[in-house]
Write a protein that holds these residues in place. Structure first.
Motif, PDB file in Angstrom:
ATOM      1  N   VAL A 191      -9.806   7.706  -4.006  1.00 24.92           N
ATOM      2  CA  VAL A 191      -9.116   7.266  -2.858  1.00 24.92           C
ATOM      3  C   VAL A 191     -10.091   7.323  -1.596  1.00 24.92           C
ATOM      4  CG1 VAL A 191      -7.211   7.616  -1.424  1.00 24.92           C
ATOM      5  CG2 VAL A 191      -6.786   7.838  -4.111  1.00 24.92           C
ATOM      6  N   VAL A 192     -10.256   6.056  -0.884  1.00 18.18           N
ATOM      7  CA  VAL A 192     -11.037   6.150   0.308  1.00 18.18           C
ATOM      8  C   VAL A 192      -9.932   6.002   1.637  1.00 18.18           C
ATOM      9  CG1 VAL A 192     -12.887   4.641   1.268  1.00 18.18           C
ATOM     10  CG2 VAL A 192     -12.666   4.711  -1.169  1.00 18.18           C
ATOM     11  N   ARG A 193      -9.636   7.143   2.047  1.00 20.75           N
ATOM     12  CA  ARG A 193      -8.867   7.324   2.989  1.00 20.75           C
ATOM     13  C   ARG A 193      -9.320   6.882   4.487  1.00 20.75           C
ATOM     14  NH1 ARG A 193      -6.824   7.826   7.386  1.00 20.75           N
ATOM     15  NH2 ARG A 193      -5.205   9.229   8.208  1.00 20.75           N
ATOM     16  N   GLY A 194     -10.558   6.953   4.639  1.00 19.43           N
ATOM     17  CA  GLY A 194     -11.086   6.469   5.827  1.00 19.43           C
ATOM     18  C   GLY A 194     -10.709   7.545   6.995  1.00 19.43           C
ATOM     19  N   ASP A 195     -11.550   7.388   8.183  1.00 24.44           N
ATOM     20  CA  ASP A 195     -11.139   8.376   9.441  1.00 24.44           C
ATOM     21  C   ASP A 195     -10.097   7.758  10.487  1.00 24.44           C
ATOM     22  OD1 ASP A 195     -13.184  10.009   8.219  1.00 24.44           O
ATOM     23  OD2 ASP A 195     -14.723   8.839   9.321  1.00 24.44           O
ATOM     24  N   GLU A 196      -9.830   6.460  10.245  1.00 23.12           N
ATOM     25  CA  GLU A 196      -8.549   6.213  11.492  1.00 23.12           C
ATOM     26  C   GLU A 196      -7.356   6.912  11.161  1.00 23.12           C
ATOM     27  OE1 GLU A 196      -8.183   3.566   7.802  1.00 23.12           O
ATOM     28  OE2 GLU A 196      -9.643   4.439   8.928  1.00 23.12           O
ATOM     29  N   PRO A 197      -6.767   7.125  12.409  1.00 22.47           N
ATOM     30  CA  PRO A 197      -5.354   7.623  12.686  1.00 22.47           C
ATOM     31  C   PRO A 197      -4.275   6.890  11.744  1.00 22.47           C
ATOM     32  CG  PRO A 197      -6.216   7.858  14.771  1.00 22.47           C
ATOM     33  CD  PRO A 197      -6.985   6.914  13.871  1.00 22.47           C
ATOM     34  N   MET A 198      -3.569   7.588  10.997  1.00 21.09           N
ATOM     35  CA  MET A 198      -2.407   6.788  10.180  1.00 21.09           C
ATOM     36  C   MET A 198      -1.396   7.778  10.091  1.00 21.09           C
ATOM     37  SD  MET A 198      -4.495   5.053   7.001  1.00 21.09           S
ATOM     38  CE  MET A 198      -3.210   4.328   6.291  1.00 21.09           C
ATOM     39  N   ALA A 199      -0.067   7.232  10.161  1.00 18.95           N
ATOM     40  CA  ALA A 199       1.263   8.034  10.265  1.00 18.95           C
ATOM     41  C   ALA A 199       1.360   8.509   8.617  1.00 18.95           C
ATOM     42  CB  ALA A 199       2.295   7.212  10.580  1.00 18.95           C
ATOM     43  N   PRO A 200       1.796   9.650   8.412  1.00 20.83           N
ATOM     44  CA  PRO A 200       2.182   9.879   7.066  1.00 20.83           C
ATOM     45  C   PRO A 200       3.265   8.831   6.204  1.00 20.83           C
ATOM     46  CG  PRO A 200       2.695  11.803   8.430  1.00 20.83           C
ATOM     47  CD  PRO A 200       2.094  10.502   9.336  1.00 20.83           C
ATOM     48  N   LYS A 201       2.735   8.742   5.153  1.00 26.13           N
ATOM     49  CA  LYS A 201       3.389   7.561   4.184  1.00 26.13           C
ATOM     50  C   LYS A 201       3.030   6.247   4.667  1.00 26.13           C
ATOM     51  CE  LYS A 201       7.387  10.448   3.345  1.00 26.13           C
ATOM     52  NZ  LYS A 201       8.881  10.464   3.392  1.00 26.13           N
ATOM     53  N   GLU A 202       2.119   5.869   5.599  1.00 28.04           N
ATOM     54  CA  GLU A 202       1.708   4.650   5.563  1.00 28.04           C
ATOM     55  C   GLU A 202       0.679   4.255   4.590  1.00 28.04           C
ATOM     56  OE1 GLU A 202      -0.997   2.151   9.054  1.00 28.04           O
ATOM     57  OE2 GLU A 202      -0.155   4.165   9.382  1.00 28.04           O
ATOM     58  N   ALA A 203       0.921   3.237   4.087  1.00 27.51           N
ATOM     59  CA  ALA A 203       0.145   2.544   3.212  1.00 27.51           C
ATOM     60  C   ALA A 203      -1.250   2.370   3.632  1.00 27.51           C
ATOM     61  CB  ALA A 203       0.741   1.470   2.323  1.00 27.51           C
ATOM     62  N   ILE A 204      -2.385   2.813   2.374  1.00 32.02           N
ATOM     63  CA  ILE A 204      -3.527   2.737   2.600  1.00 32.02           C
ATOM     64  C   ILE A 204      -3.986   1.329   2.234  1.00 32.02           C
ATOM     65  CG2 ILE A 204      -5.951   3.297   2.238  1.00 32.02           C
ATOM     66  CD1 ILE A 204      -4.827   6.121   1.828  1.00 32.02           C
ATOM     67  N   GLU A 205      -4.410   0.413   3.165  1.00 35.66           N
ATOM     68  CA  GLU A 205      -4.540  -1.043   2.743  1.00 35.66           C
ATOM     69  C   GLU A 205      -5.756  -1.387   1.876  1.00 35.66           C
ATOM     70  OE1 GLU A 205      -4.718  -5.675   4.936  1.00 35.66           O
ATOM     71  OE2 GLU A 205      -4.040  -3.699   5.834  1.00 35.66           O
ATOM     72  N   LEU A 206      -5.313  -2.122   0.790  1.00 38.67           N
ATOM     73  CA  LEU A 206      -6.594  -2.431  -0.070  1.00 38.67           C
ATOM     74  C   LEU A 206      -6.958  -3.962   0.224  1.00 38.67           C
ATOM     75  CD1 LEU A 206      -5.127  -1.050  -3.359  1.00 38.67           C
ATOM     76  CD2 LEU A 206      -6.249  -0.003  -1.539  1.00 38.67           C
ATOM     77  N   ARG A 207      -8.082  -4.347  -0.383  1.00 40.16           N
ATOM     78  CA  ARG A 207      -8.711  -5.524  -0.168  1.00 40.16           C
ATOM     79  C   ARG A 207      -9.380  -5.948  -1.541  1.00 40.16           C
ATOM     80  NH1 ARG A 207     -12.682  -2.399   2.699  1.00 40.16           N
ATOM     81  NH2 ARG A 207     -14.603  -2.275   1.875  1.00 40.16           N
ATOM     82  N   LEU A 208      -9.665  -7.433  -1.678  1.00 36.55           N
ATOM     83  CA  LEU A 208     -10.211  -8.014  -2.826  1.00 36.55           C
ATOM     84  C   LEU A 208     -11.556  -7.293  -2.725  1.00 36.55           C
ATOM     85  CD1 LEU A 208      -8.858 -11.724  -2.931  1.00 36.55           C
ATOM     86  CD2 LEU A 208      -8.412  -9.713  -4.476  1.00 36.55           C
ATOM     87  N   PRO A 209     -12.226  -7.307  -3.922  1.00 38.97           N
ATOM     88  CA  PRO A 209     -13.810  -6.860  -4.069  1.00 38.97           C
ATOM     89  C   PRO A 209     -14.577  -8.159  -3.467  1.00 38.97           C
ATOM     90  CG  PRO A 209     -12.897  -7.255  -6.002  1.00 38.97           C
ATOM     91  CD  PRO A 209     -11.616  -7.211  -5.348  1.00 38.97           C
ATOM     92  N   PRO A 210     -15.829  -7.857  -2.942  1.00 40.52           N
ATOM     93  CA  PRO A 210     -16.722  -8.796  -2.513  1.00 40.52           C
ATOM     94  C   PRO A 210     -17.000 -10.167  -3.295  1.00 40.52           C
ATOM     95  CG  PRO A 210     -17.286  -6.687  -2.097  1.00 40.52           C
ATOM     96  CD  PRO A 210     -16.458  -6.548  -2.961  1.00 40.52           C
ATOM     97  N   GLU A 211     -17.224  -9.917  -4.655  1.00 42.80           N
ATOM     98  CA  GLU A 211     -17.391 -11.178  -5.562  1.00 42.80           C
ATOM     99  C   GLU A 211     -16.025 -11.933  -5.649  1.00 42.80           C
ATOM    100  OE1 GLU A 211     -16.423  -7.348  -8.025  1.00 42.80           O
ATOM    101  OE2 GLU A 211     -17.601  -7.888  -6.338  1.00 42.80           O
ATOM    102  N   ALA A 212     -14.793 -11.351  -5.667  1.00 42.06           N
ATOM    103  CA  ALA A 212     -13.424 -12.135  -6.007  1.00 42.06           C
ATOM    104  C   ALA A 212     -13.157 -12.702  -4.629  1.00 42.06           C
ATOM    105  CB  ALA A 212     -12.425 -11.185  -6.174  1.00 42.06           C
ATOM    106  N   ARG A 213     -13.614 -12.226  -3.293  1.00 44.17           N
ATOM    107  CA  ARG A 213     -13.472 -12.862  -1.925  1.00 44.17           C
ATOM    108  C   ARG A 213     -14.502 -14.014  -1.917  1.00 44.17           C
ATOM    109  NH1 ARG A 213     -13.447  -7.681   0.139  1.00 44.17           N
ATOM    110  NH2 ARG A 213     -15.653  -8.190   1.164  1.00 44.17           N
ATOM    111  N   GLN A 214     -15.633 -13.931  -2.565  1.00 44.15           N
ATOM    112  CA  GLN A 214     -16.663 -15.201  -2.441  1.00 44.15           C
ATOM    113  C   GLN A 214     -16.204 -16.391  -3.216  1.00 44.15           C
ATOM    114  OE1 GLN A 214     -20.630 -13.885  -3.582  1.00 44.15           O
ATOM    115  NE2 GLN A 214     -21.354 -15.864  -2.976  1.00 44.15           N
ATOM    116  N   ALA A 215     -15.666 -15.955  -4.571  1.00 41.47           N
ATOM    117  CA  ALA A 215     -15.167 -16.867  -5.271  1.00 41.47           C
ATOM    118  C   ALA A 215     -14.043 -17.736  -4.945  1.00 41.47           C
ATOM    119  CB  ALA A 215     -14.679 -16.212  -6.639  1.00 41.47           C
ATOM    120  N   MET A 216     -12.935 -16.780  -4.083  1.00 38.96           N
ATOM    121  CA  MET A 216     -12.012 -17.560  -3.711  1.00 38.96           C
ATOM    122  C   MET A 216     -12.327 -18.643  -2.242  1.00 38.96           C
ATOM    123  SD  MET A 216      -8.975 -14.646  -3.695  1.00 38.96           S
ATOM    124  CE  MET A 216      -7.863 -15.760  -2.994  1.00 38.96           C
TER     125      MET A 216
END
Length: 224
Positions: A174-199
């Motif tokens: 899990v990559v939480r990051g350092d930005e402030p987030m409210a408890p129970k706020e979803a940690i947003e995901l993203r497509l991996p670079p190769e998938a984004r490039q293909a799209m």
């Protein structure tokens, strides 16, 4: 004066040391991105690095245009995982577990606590299309994050099938990051670079194969 300042700050320092020791004492994952973990192939989804093996089908859960979770399909079994922000010094699994149990029962299903490989979990029967579906809800409190895993299908009842998906949970990073987030706020995901490039190439009209194995995954009793 120097000595007084050290004594005044010592409780906070002691808390920080205790917190570090608790993290270091963990013998298995899921892992925090700041911890050493096992080497294996993982898909980089930004807020989560998801282990993959041959035969796995990976799908994504969407909330509007945002990726908030992932599903791994293996044979007749599925593992759905979501990561959320959590308070620095307290876990939220006890609270989330009560909410899940209440939601399942409110929908006409059943849920009971039992001890599992990750601690207390929920064994539930969730109504789906008029049929009770066996589901296991697993929660893991990490440093400033919480991981919720849902096992359904054959692995919800078959220990041998479950072992594969439990191994995936243990190797999630899990990559939480350092930005402030409210408890129970979803940690947003993203497509991996190769998938984004293909799209992007596909959208631009380039002649490339469909390299994106991700699509919207099924929501399995999405309760929070």
């Amino acid at each position: 004066m120097f000595g007084r300042r050290r004594r005044e700050e010592s409780p906070a320092v002691a808390d920080e040391v205790e917190e570090v020791e608790q993290v270091q004492a963990r013998e298995s994952g899921p892992w925090d991105s700041g911890e050493p973990c096992s080497e294996r192939e993982r898909v980089d989804l930004g807020g989560m690095r998801l282990p993959v093996d041959p035969g796995f089908e990976v799908q994504l859960n969407l909330a509007g245009d945002h990726i908030v979770g992932a599903v791994i399909m293996v044979g007749e079994s599925a593992l759905q995982v979501h990561a959320f922000a959590a308070p620095k010094r307290s876990g939220i699994w006890d609270e989330v577990r009560d909410e899940l149990a209440e939601g399942v029962k409110g929908a006409g299903g059943t849920a009971e606590e039992r001890e599992g490989p990750f601690g207390v979990e929920l064994a539930a029967q969730v109504p789906a299309d008029g049929v009770a579906q066996p589901v296991r809800y697993i929660g893991v409190d990490g440093p400033r994050w919480f991981l919720r895993a849902v096992i359904s299908g054959r692995a919800a009842l078959d220990a041998e099938a479950a072992a594969t998906l439990e191994g995936v949970i243990r190797d999630i990073v899990v990559v939480r990051g350092d930005e402030p987030m409210a408890p129970k706020e979803a940690i947003e995901l993203r497509l991996p670079p190769e998938a984004r490039q293909a799209m992007e190439q596909h959208a631009a009209g380039g002649d490339v194969p469909d390299l994106n194995p991700f699509k919207r995954g099924p929501e399995i009793a999405e309760l929070r």
